[in-house]
Design a protein around this motif. Structure first.
Motif, PDB file in Angstrom:
ATOM      1  N   ASN A 173       0.794  -1.248   0.084  1.00  0.00           N
ATOM      2  CA  ASN A 173      -0.059  -0.165  -0.022  1.00  0.00           C
ATOM      3  C   ASN A 173       0.626   1.129  -0.002  1.00  0.00           C
ATOM      4  OD1 ASN A 173      -2.766  -1.064  -0.083  1.00  0.00           O
ATOM      5  ND2 ASN A 173      -2.230  -1.839   1.859  1.00  0.00           N
ATOM      6  N   PHE A 174       1.850   1.434   0.779  1.00  0.00           N
ATOM      7  CA  PHE A 174       2.698   2.502   0.742  1.00  0.00           C
ATOM      8  C   PHE A 174       3.640   2.562  -0.573  1.00  0.00           C
ATOM      9  CE2 PHE A 174       2.357   2.433   5.523  1.00  0.00           C
ATOM     10  CZ  PHE A 174       2.072   3.906   5.649  1.00  0.00           C
ATOM     11  N   LEU A 175       3.880   1.572  -1.197  1.00  0.00           N
ATOM     12  CA  LEU A 175       4.436   1.758  -2.530  1.00  0.00           C
ATOM     13  C   LEU A 175       3.652   2.330  -3.577  1.00  0.00           C
ATOM     14  CD1 LEU A 175       7.161   1.189  -4.169  1.00  0.00           C
ATOM     15  CD2 LEU A 175       5.951  -1.470  -4.582  1.00  0.00           C
ATOM     16  N   GLY A 176       2.231   1.940  -3.506  1.00  0.00           N
ATOM     17  CA  GLY A 176       1.170   2.463  -4.225  1.00  0.00           C
ATOM     18  C   GLY A 176       1.157   3.914  -4.023  1.00  0.00           C
ATOM     19  N   ILE A 177       0.966   4.427  -2.792  1.00  0.00           N
ATOM     20  CA  ILE A 177       1.004   5.807  -2.468  1.00  0.00           C
ATOM     21  C   ILE A 177       2.305   6.340  -2.824  1.00  0.00           C
ATOM     22  CG2 ILE A 177       1.062   7.616  -0.437  1.00  0.00           C
ATOM     23  CD1 ILE A 177      -0.519   5.112   1.130  1.00  0.00           C
ATOM     24  N   LEU A 178       3.430   5.847  -2.636  1.00  0.00           N
ATOM     25  CA  LEU A 178       4.714   6.496  -3.155  1.00  0.00           C
ATOM     26  C   LEU A 178       4.982   6.724  -4.702  1.00  0.00           C
ATOM     27  CD1 LEU A 178       7.969   7.027  -3.121  1.00  0.00           C
ATOM     28  CD2 LEU A 178       8.324   4.532  -3.321  1.00  0.00           C
ATOM     29  N   ILE A 179       4.141   5.771  -5.716  1.00  0.00           N
ATOM     30  CA  ILE A 179       4.167   5.774  -7.000  1.00  0.00           C
ATOM     31  C   ILE A 179       3.178   6.988  -7.385  1.00  0.00           C
ATOM     32  CG2 ILE A 179       3.170   4.821  -9.011  1.00  0.00           C
ATOM     33  CD1 ILE A 179       4.319   2.090  -7.771  1.00  0.00           C
ATOM     34  N   PHE A 180       2.086   7.310  -6.754  1.00  0.00           N
ATOM     35  CA  PHE A 180       1.219   8.276  -7.130  1.00  0.00           C
ATOM     36  C   PHE A 180       1.899   9.661  -6.433  1.00  0.00           C
ATOM     37  CE2 PHE A 180      -2.921   5.459  -7.196  1.00  0.00           C
ATOM     38  CZ  PHE A 180      -2.453   5.239  -8.306  1.00  0.00           C
ATOM     39  N   TRP A 181       2.395   9.924  -5.338  1.00  0.00           N
ATOM     40  CA  TRP A 181       3.100  10.977  -5.091  1.00  0.00           C
ATOM     41  C   TRP A 181       4.314  11.334  -6.105  1.00  0.00           C
ATOM     42  CZ3 TRP A 181       1.701  14.889  -1.655  1.00  0.00           C
ATOM     43  CH2 TRP A 181       0.564  14.626  -0.955  1.00  0.00           C
ATOM     44  N   GLY A 182       5.213  10.241  -6.497  1.00  0.00           N
ATOM     45  CA  GLY A 182       5.956  10.310  -7.333  1.00  0.00           C
ATOM     46  C   GLY A 182       5.644  10.872  -8.745  1.00  0.00           C
ATOM     47  N   ILE A 183       4.510  10.699  -9.210  1.00  0.00           N
ATOM     48  CA  ILE A 183       3.928  10.998 -10.453  1.00  0.00           C
ATOM     49  C   ILE A 183       3.613  12.750 -10.519  1.00  0.00           C
ATOM     50  CG2 ILE A 183       1.533  11.044 -11.758  1.00  0.00           C
ATOM     51  CD1 ILE A 183       1.401   7.931 -11.224  1.00  0.00           C
ATOM     52  N   ALA A 184       3.324  12.955  -9.137  1.00  0.00           N
ATOM     53  CA  ALA A 184       2.936  14.475  -8.948  1.00  0.00           C
ATOM     54  C   ALA A 184       4.565  15.073  -9.195  1.00  0.00           C
ATOM     55  CB  ALA A 184       2.396  14.740  -7.521  1.00  0.00           C
ATOM     56  N   VAL A 185       5.384  14.641  -8.637  1.00  0.00           N
ATOM     57  CA  VAL A 185       6.617  15.253  -8.668  1.00  0.00           C
ATOM     58  C   VAL A 185       7.171  15.257 -10.209  1.00  0.00           C
ATOM     59  CG1 VAL A 185       9.085  15.167  -8.158  1.00  0.00           C
ATOM     60  CG2 VAL A 185       7.428  14.833  -6.302  1.00  0.00           C
ATOM     61  N   THR A 186       7.117  14.125 -10.770  1.00  0.00           N
ATOM     62  CA  THR A 186       7.661  14.253 -12.207  1.00  0.00           C
ATOM     63  C   THR A 186       6.592  14.969 -13.305  1.00  0.00           C
ATOM     64  OG1 THR A 186       6.608  11.944 -12.643  1.00  0.00           O
ATOM     65  CG2 THR A 186       8.792  11.947 -11.912  1.00  0.00           C
ATOM     66  N   SER A 187       5.198  15.098 -12.755  1.00  0.00           N
ATOM     67  CA  SER A 187       4.360  15.742 -13.644  1.00  0.00           C
ATOM     68  C   SER A 187       4.835  17.259 -13.746  1.00  0.00           C
ATOM     69  CB  SER A 187       2.957  15.526 -13.137  1.00  0.00           C
ATOM     70  OG  SER A 187       2.536  14.329 -13.354  1.00  0.00           O
ATOM     71  N   PHE A 188       5.054  17.709 -12.566  1.00  0.00           N
ATOM     72  CA  PHE A 188       5.561  19.116 -12.416  1.00  0.00           C
ATOM     73  C   PHE A 188       6.653  19.332 -12.912  1.00  0.00           C
ATOM     74  CE2 PHE A 188       7.447  22.786  -9.796  1.00  0.00           C
ATOM     75  CZ  PHE A 188       6.403  23.838  -9.969  1.00  0.00           C
ATOM     76  N   ARG A 189       7.792  18.856 -12.446  1.00  0.00           N
ATOM     77  CA  ARG A 189       9.266  18.999 -13.480  1.00  0.00           C
ATOM     78  C   ARG A 189       9.313  18.749 -14.750  1.00  0.00           C
ATOM     79  NH1 ARG A 189      13.763  18.284  -8.843  1.00  0.00           N
ATOM     80  NH2 ARG A 189      12.981  19.599  -7.433  1.00  0.00           N
ATOM     81  N   ALA A 190       8.490  17.966 -15.377  1.00  0.00           N
ATOM     82  CA  ALA A 190       8.693  17.314 -16.667  1.00  0.00           C
ATOM     83  C   ALA A 190       9.698  16.429 -16.685  1.00  0.00           C
ATOM     84  CB  ALA A 190       8.388  18.646 -17.559  1.00  0.00           C
ATOM     85  N   GLU A 191      10.023  15.560 -15.590  1.00  0.00           N
ATOM     86  CA  GLU A 191      11.142  14.928 -15.644  1.00  0.00           C
ATOM     87  C   GLU A 191      11.155  13.512 -15.703  1.00  0.00           C
ATOM     88  OE1 GLU A 191      12.919  15.487 -11.847  1.00  0.00           O
ATOM     89  OE2 GLU A 191      14.002  17.362 -12.461  1.00  0.00           O
ATOM     90  N   HIS A 192       9.768  13.198 -16.718  1.00  0.00           N
ATOM     91  CA  HIS A 192       9.735  11.878 -17.281  1.00  0.00           C
ATOM     92  C   HIS A 192      10.326  11.412 -18.517  1.00  0.00           C
ATOM     93  CE1 HIS A 192       6.874  14.502 -19.119  1.00  0.00           C
ATOM     94  NE2 HIS A 192       6.043  14.440 -18.206  1.00  0.00           N
ATOM     95  N   ILE A 193      10.294  10.439 -18.926  1.00  0.00           N
ATOM     96  CA  ILE A 193      10.766  10.234 -20.298  1.00  0.00           C
ATOM     97  C   ILE A 193      10.037  10.927 -21.297  1.00  0.00           C
ATOM     98  CG2 ILE A 193      11.402   8.165 -21.894  1.00  0.00           C
ATOM     99  CD1 ILE A 193      11.462   6.563 -19.384  1.00  0.00           C
TER     100      ILE A 193
END
Length: 153
Positions: free
Chosen positions: A42-62
């Protein structure tokens, strides 16, 4: 934005520590942490969704800039705006669907096996990460729209 990174980082540290301790205790002492699997999952799922927030803002995805690099500045800006709008629409739909899942989980009363923890709060915290992602994408879109034409990736 910094708070979002701290949440994601703290969750990553927690999942890593929980996994390490659970495995060490299992192999060294033959003892397991109650609900270690459910908690880490469950915490890994939370981590993934919060990580999406960080990468969405910074445009640091592939990204693949094959077309973008061939465009003039005005075309690059248009493609950047289109990409952010599309990402915002997808994340908005994802956040809406996840909110429905949170409500369904709350109504179901599902619990973890050992500690009988309700599962829906984990889903709710993950949903907050998606909601933060939508808000940060709106900020990113506003910044892109205000940026001078010479600004690029």
């Amino acid at each position: 934005m910094l708070a979002t990174e701290w949440v994601a980082g703290a969750l990553l540290a927690f999942v890593a520590a929980l996994t390490f301790v659970a495995v060490a205790l299992r192999y060294i002492l033959g003892w397991s942490i109650p609900d270690a699997y459910d908690l880490s999952r469950n915490f890994l799922g939370i981590l993934i969704f919060w990580g999406i927030a960080v990468t969405s803002f910074r445009a640091e995805h592939i990204t693949v800039d094959l077309v973008w690099t061939q465009l003039p500045p005005r075309g690059r800006r248009g493609l950047d705006l289109l990409g952010t709008l599309f990402t915002l629409a997808c994340m908005g739909a994802f956040a809406w669907a996840m909110l429905q899942k949170v409500l369904d989980e709350r109504a179901s009363g599902e619990e973890t096996y050992d500690l009988h923890l309700r599962v829906w709060p984990f889903y709710a915290i993950a949903w907050i990460g998606l909601a933060v992602s939508v808000l940060l994408l709106l900020v990113r879109l506003a910044r892109q729209m205000r940026a001078p034409l010479t600004v690029s990736h």
